[in-house]
Design an enzyme around this catalytic site. Sequence first.
Site, PDB file in Angstrom:
ATOM      1  N   HIS A   1      -1.166   2.023   0.559  1.00  0.00           N
ATOM      2  CA  HIS A   1      -1.556   0.608   0.565  1.00  0.00           C
ATOM      3  C   HIS A   1      -1.782   0.016   1.966  1.00  0.00           C
ATOM      4  O   HIS A   1      -2.855  -0.482   2.296  1.00  0.00           O
ATOM      5  CB  HIS A   1      -0.458  -0.243  -0.084  1.00  0.00           C
ATOM      6  N   ASP A   2      -0.706   0.003   2.770  1.00  0.00           N
ATOM      7  CA  ASP A   2      -0.692  -0.879   3.946  1.00  0.00           C
ATOM      8  C   ASP A   2      -1.649  -0.499   5.085  1.00  0.00           C
ATOM      9  O   ASP A   2      -2.176  -1.398   5.761  1.00  0.00           O
ATOM     10  CB  ASP A   2       0.739  -1.008   4.476  1.00  0.00           C
TER      11      ASP A   2
END
Length: 315
Positions: free
Chosen positions: A245-246
Amino acid sequence: MPHAPRKIIIDTDPGQDDAFAILLALASPEDVEVLGIVAVAGNVPLALTQKNTRMICELAGRPATRVFAGSDRPLKRKLVTAEHVHGKTGLDGPVLPDPVMPLQDQHGVDFIIETLRREPAHSVTLCPLGPLTNIAQAFMQAPDVVGRVQQIVLMGGAYFEVGNITPAAEFNIYVDPEAAEIVFKSGVPLVVMPLDVTHKVLTTRARVEAFRGLGSEVGRVAAEWADFFERFDMEKYGSDGGPLHDPTVVAYLIRPDLFKGRHINVEIETGSELTLGMTVADWWGVSGRAVNAFFVGDVDAQGFFDLLTERLARL
Ligand code: BDR
Ligand code: CA
């Protein structure tokens, strides 16, 4: 044409995927200048996220990076954590040495406020990778800094993918929906990396082996983090790997051309128990509500992993 690196503050709750984002930023000084990294309570409590952040900076060979501890709980709610995804330390997988580099004395929220006041207006981008508590606290404590932010590029929310921590909500927004509401209503230009895009950047075997194949300590640790982190989503979704994700946030700052999205209205649900923390994203433009975010929906996944691997090779 060479351009000056963009000044950023990373706000984070590591998290293996947060770790990839921090490594990508620290490996890319020509693109981003990391003014400081602020830890927040999220995946695990603050005592662990601030420690993990320092471990990651040391792994990157950047012990002079300034790391701050921010908020230890959401604005109004009890902290919800995600050890079931990230393990009990938040950074389970490979064993890393305890950090030696210091934690800064200043509170992380004060650092955000002071930096935005000191740097020229519209020259600092905020990169939240966890619950939005610190950013909302800064905006509440110092409303004068809101208009000085260049942009907020954050990981959070979902539309087509709906939720991961509840059927309706994504973790970062769910943990502190009141903070998210403040940020989404702030008027600061927002770029949002929801699950719709992060679920497309999967740690397939070939991609993880590319990390390992770097032959460095960073490559080994990155591969072992991916090995640990991916099991949860692979079991849940039956996917070929875990969603990283990040680091999409930092990749967007370096290569925005890898991403596609829409300028839309996004509102945060803070009332309903059933859909608390839902990002109500007007993807189809039916509400007539004002646009407040660039909501990303697609990514060149292999381009993203090529960039990540090439940058990790520098550390
Ligand atoms: C987000 O929640 C955390 O578990 C991850 O680090 C990411 O920021 C995904 O929903
Ligand atoms: Ca995170």
